[in-house]
Scaffold this motif. Structure first.
Motif, short mmCIF file in Angstrom:
data_model
loop_
_atom_site.label_atom_id
_atom_site.label_comp_id
_atom_site.label_asym_id
_atom_site.label_seq_id
_atom_site.Cartn_x
_atom_site.Cartn_y
_atom_site.Cartn_z
N LEU A 164 0.84 -1.20 0.00
CA LEU A 164 0.00 0.00 0.00
C LEU A 164 0.88 1.26 0.00
CD1 LEU A 164 -3.27 0.59 1.89
CD2 LEU A 164 -1.46 2.25 2.22
N VAL A 165 0.55 2.17 -0.90
CA VAL A 165 1.18 3.50 -0.91
C VAL A 165 0.10 4.52 -0.54
CG1 VAL A 165 2.21 5.31 -2.35
CG2 VAL A 165 2.96 2.93 -2.61
N VAL A 166 0.42 5.36 0.43
CA VAL A 166 -0.54 6.37 0.87
C VAL A 166 0.16 7.73 0.82
CG1 VAL A 166 0.00 6.19 3.34
CG2 VAL A 166 -2.30 6.80 2.64
N SER A 167 -0.60 8.77 0.49
CA SER A 167 0.01 10.10 0.43
C SER A 167 -1.05 11.19 0.63
CB SER A 167 0.70 10.32 -0.91
OG SER A 167 1.35 11.59 -0.91
N ASN A 168 -0.66 12.18 1.42
CA ASN A 168 -1.38 13.45 1.47
C ASN A 168 -0.40 14.47 0.92
OD1 ASN A 168 -2.88 15.72 2.03
ND2 ASN A 168 -2.56 15.64 4.25
N PRO A 169 -0.32 14.60 -0.40
CA PRO A 169 0.74 15.42 -1.01
C PRO A 169 0.37 16.91 -0.98
CG PRO A 169 -0.68 14.55 -2.70
CD PRO A 169 -1.24 14.04 -1.39
N ARG A 217 -2.50 -1.43 -3.14
CA ARG A 217 -3.48 -0.35 -3.07
C ARG A 217 -2.80 1.02 -2.96
NH1 ARG A 217 -8.30 -2.58 -1.32
NH2 ARG A 217 -9.22 -0.70 -2.19
N LEU A 218 -3.48 2.02 -3.52
CA LEU A 218 -3.00 3.41 -3.52
C LEU A 218 -4.09 4.31 -2.96
CD1 LEU A 218 -1.05 5.70 -4.48
CD2 LEU A 218 -2.23 5.60 -6.69
N GLY A 219 -3.73 5.21 -2.06
CA GLY A 219 -4.69 6.21 -1.55
C GLY A 219 -4.04 7.58 -1.52
N ILE A 220 -4.70 8.58 -2.14
CA ILE A 220 -4.14 9.94 -2.23
C ILE A 220 -5.21 10.95 -1.82
CG2 ILE A 220 -3.02 11.64 -3.74
CD1 ILE A 220 -2.54 9.42 -5.76
N GLU A 221 -4.85 11.82 -0.88
CA GLU A 221 -5.77 12.91 -0.51
C GLU A 221 -5.70 14.01 -1.57
OE1 GLU A 221 -6.04 14.04 3.63
OE2 GLU A 221 -6.30 16.15 3.06
N HIS A 222 -6.79 14.76 -1.70
CA HIS A 222 -6.80 15.88 -2.66
C HIS A 222 -7.71 16.99 -2.17
CE1 HIS A 222 -10.80 14.69 -3.94
NE2 HIS A 222 -10.38 13.45 -4.16
N ALA A 223 -7.65 18.13 -2.85
CA ALA A 223 -8.52 19.27 -2.52
C ALA A 223 -9.95 18.95 -2.93
CB ALA A 223 -8.03 20.51 -3.25
N ASP A 224 -10.92 19.63 -2.30
CA ASP A 224 -12.31 19.29 -2.62
C ASP A 224 -12.67 19.63 -4.07
OD1 ASP A 224 -12.14 21.92 -1.90
OD2 ASP A 224 -13.67 21.82 -0.33
N ALA A 225 -11.92 20.52 -4.69
CA ALA A 225 -12.19 20.85 -6.10
C ALA A 225 -11.54 19.86 -7.07
CB ALA A 225 -11.68 22.26 -6.40
N GLN A 226 -10.80 18.87 -6.54
CA GLN A 226 -10.07 17.93 -7.41
C GLN A 226 -10.72 16.54 -7.45
OE1 GLN A 226 -6.33 18.37 -5.36
NE2 GLN A 226 -5.67 20.11 -6.60
N GLY A 227 -11.99 16.46 -7.06
CA GLY A 227 -12.68 15.17 -6.97
C GLY A 227 -12.90 14.51 -8.32
N SER A 228 -12.80 15.25 -9.41
CA SER A 228 -12.86 14.65 -10.75
C SER A 228 -11.46 14.59 -11.36
CB SER A 228 -13.76 15.48 -11.69
OG SER A 228 -15.04 15.56 -11.15
N ALA A 229 -10.68 15.67 -11.17
CA ALA A 229 -9.37 15.76 -11.83
C ALA A 229 -8.41 14.69 -11.34
CB ALA A 229 -8.76 17.14 -11.60
N LEU A 230 -8.40 14.42 -10.03
CA LEU A 230 -7.42 13.45 -9.52
C LEU A 230 -7.76 12.03 -9.97
CD1 LEU A 230 -4.83 12.84 -8.24
CD2 LEU A 230 -5.81 13.14 -6.01
N THR A 257 -8.73 6.42 -4.33
CA THR A 257 -8.06 5.14 -4.11
C THR A 257 -8.04 4.35 -5.42
OG1 THR A 257 -10.11 4.04 -3.44
CG2 THR A 257 -8.79 5.06 -1.70
N ALA A 258 -7.10 3.42 -5.52
CA ALA A 258 -6.97 2.61 -6.73
C ALA A 258 -6.21 1.34 -6.39
CB ALA A 258 -6.24 3.39 -7.83
N ARG A 259 -6.19 0.43 -7.35
CA ARG A 259 -5.48 -0.84 -7.19
C ARG A 259 -4.48 -0.98 -8.33
NH1 ARG A 259 -7.24 -5.26 -4.45
NH2 ARG A 259 -9.33 -4.38 -4.22
#
Ligand code: SAM
Length: 262
Positions: A164-169, A217-230, A257-259
């Motif tokens: 698992l890779v996790v990031s709040n970049p 598994r991959l999990g990345i936090e994003h800004a609320d405006a990036q819910g489609s772009a990310l 999140t993704a696999r």
């Protein structure tokens, strides 16, 4: 609320204990006044108390490190749930800051090995400090590594071996308006992510694709405006399947999140 938490910190008592206090000694009252002035001048509460709660942990924070946010607790919860049933899992936290994600995963997932990667020389002092404190408290030791999450040579020895890779970049678009607590006190490297906020994410996707085992598994936090772009960026990369976006407790898009494909 902030005033109560500052008074509780000055007196070194839990906030609930304030209700039964008959008196505040003069010295403590003077320290409390000084802290109120700083808070009114938008110094973050957590810099004044020196502590930030995150899930089951209390982390040391101060100038030089990003203050962990409550919304990131959900990404941590997803990561911990995703590791259920994985024997001796291997985890990499990219951009670890205070160590909030890495240290919570180490605290809550039995048998886990965690590497915390941080690029900022000031921030990594806090990562190391918190990791040492958690290890002293009995949690599994987290390996803290100075490095750039976009570096193609980062952690080469773990290629294809990470569960698992996790990031709040950093993901704030350059030039966006942010509150003074953030602009003046969170480190610039923790915030700014280029014109659309996604520059660092583009680099981290290549690193995650290389490190993850098939099915990892991959999990990345994003800004609320990036819910489609990310999610679109993760899909376009090509190495990931099952790409999903998740809301925070306020219902705003917050992490993707993704696999890793086989
Ligand atoms: C938004 S903060 C998140 C910190 C912590 N993971 C959390 O959730 O509270 C992003 C962190 O990534 C670090 N960072 C930024 N760019 C980086 C890079 N290219 N490689 C490694 N770390 C980076 C910053 O210094 C900062 O500590």
């Amino acid at each position: 609320m902030d005033a109560e938490l500052l008074l509780a910190a000055v007196l070194d008592v839990p906030r609930a204990r304030l209700l039964t206090l008959a008196d505040v000694p003069d010295g403590a009252a003077a320290r409390f006044d000084a802290l109120l002035d700083q808070r009114a001048d938008r110094v973050p509460l957590q810099h004044l108390t020196g502590r930030a709660p995150f899930r089951y942990l209390e982390l040391a924070v101060g100038p030089g490190v990003f203050v962990p946010r409550p919304e990131t607790e959900q990404l941590a919860g997803w990561a911990i749930g995703a590791l259920a049933g994985v024997a001796s899992p291997s985890v990499v936290d990219l951009g670890s800051g205070s160590g909030a994600l890495a240290l919570s995963i180490a605290h809550e997932v039995p048998g886990v090995s965690v590497v915390a990667v941080e690029r900022d020389p000031a921030a990594i002092e806090w990562t190391r400090h918190n990791a040492a404190a958690r290890a002293a408290a009995g949690d599994p030791a987290v390996v803290v590594l100075a490095g750039d999450m976009t570096d193609p040579e980062l952690l080469r020895d773990l290629d294809g071996a990470v569960d698992l890779v996790v990031s709040n970049p950093p993901y704030v678009p350059d030039g966006a308006r942010v509150p003074r607590e953030v602009a003046d006190h969170d480190p610039p490297l923790a915030l700014w992510g280029g014109p659309d906020g996604l520059d660092v994410v583009r680099g981290l996707l290549a690193t995650a694709a290389r490190l993850l085992r098939p099915g990892g598994r991959l999990g990345i936090e994003h800004a609320d405006a990036q819910g489609s772009a990310l999610p679109a960026l993760v899909r376009a990369h090509g190495a990931f399947a099952d790409v999903e976006d998740h809301p925070d407790l306020a219902g705003r898009p917050r992490y993707t999140t993704a696999r890793r494909r086989s």
